[in-house]
Scaffold this active site. Structure first.
Site, short mmCIF file in Angstrom:
data_model
loop_
_atom_site.label_atom_id
_atom_site.label_comp_id
_atom_site.label_asym_id
_atom_site.label_seq_id
_atom_site.Cartn_x
_atom_site.Cartn_y
_atom_site.Cartn_z
N SER A 197 -34.69 3.18 27.29
CA SER A 197 -33.73 3.93 26.49
C SER A 197 -34.48 4.68 25.40
O SER A 197 -35.61 4.30 25.05
CB SER A 197 -32.73 2.96 25.85
N TYR A 244 -31.37 -4.85 20.53
CA TYR A 244 -31.41 -3.90 21.65
C TYR A 244 -32.69 -3.06 21.57
O TYR A 244 -33.37 -2.85 22.57
CB TYR A 244 -30.17 -3.00 21.61
#
Length: 254
Positions: free
Chosen positions: A149, A162
């Protein structure tokens, strides 16, 4: 020119929705037999039926990748069913962002277990099969593609864990690339920005409100956009290794 994946076998995690699902369908269209892995068996069966209806070959494997046994078992089942393993796509992930005081500790554990440990365990289990396939494939190359990501490139408030998992995926992919590139395994990482998938449904109500405001005027990517990039990576000739791809919506600034 894209090479056919006929005669090859692929394993795709997180295949019950979003990027994993789109990737599995595209790999099948390129000729690979695909083992699709996720927790939701009903979704996987629907995907297998759709792939087979379109002339492809697929096999569903229901597994929890937050445990080492689940990851190793999924790889073993895939090889047992398909006979080999040429492509691994680690697309499973959760995004349980929120205030670091309010977020339950089990949510942090789940992100680490699925987003990072799941990638580590699937890759560890797959490596011997990928090395073997290099020697038996006419293409003389195999692939591991990990979905990270843009959160694996830049940190942000309320995204600490995350961020940590995605930074870890990006770093591990590069280390593996250096370790195995001379042995015929290409390691690639794709780092998407905002994609319109179910991932956003995992966030806390507060975090979801922040995300909605941040991306209110952004036309988010589609899962198929990421699958297009991945297909380009794995269907390229052996001499071409795409190590890292950052892909954002045109309207996204961060």
């Amino acid at each position: 020119m894209a090479e056919s994946l006929a005669g090859t076998a692929a394993l795709v995690t997180g295949a019950s929705s979003g990027i994993g699902q789109a990737v599995a369908e595209q790999l099948a269209q390129h000729g690979a037999a695909v083992a699709v892995v996720a927790r939701r068996a009903d979704r996987l069966e629907e995907l297998v039926q759709r792939i087979e209806k379109n002339g492809g070959a697929a096999h569903a494997i229901a597994a929890n990748l937050d445990a080492r046994e689940g990851a190793f078992g999924a790889v073993a089942q895939a090889v047992g069913k398909l006979g080999r393993l040429d492509t691994v796509v680690n697309a499973a992930g959760v995004m349980l962002n929120g205030d670091s005081v309010k977020t339950p500790a089990p949510d942090w554990d789940r992100m680490v277990d699925i987003n990072l440990r799941g990638v580590l365990h699937v890759t560890k289990a797959a490596l011997p099969h990928l090395l073997e396939a290099v020697g038996t494939s006419s293409r003389k190359v195999t692939d591991v593609v990990n979905i990270s990501s843009v959160a694996g490139r830049a940190a942000a408030p309320t995204v600490a864990v995350y961020n940590a998992t995605k930074f870890g995926v990006t770093a591990a992919t590069e280390a593996w690339r250096q370790e195995y590139t001379s042995r015929g395994i290409r390691f690639s990482v794709i780092e998407p920005g905002a994609v319109a998938t179910e991932l956003w449904n995992h966030e806390s109500e507060e975090a979801a409100a922040g995300s909605a405001a941040m991306f209110d005027k952004v036309e988010r990517l589609h899962a198929e956009d990421i699958a297009d990039v991945l297909s380009y990576i794995v269907t390229g000739p052996r001499r071409v290794a795409i190590n890292e791809v950052v892909i954002r919506p045109t309207d996204q600034t961060v």
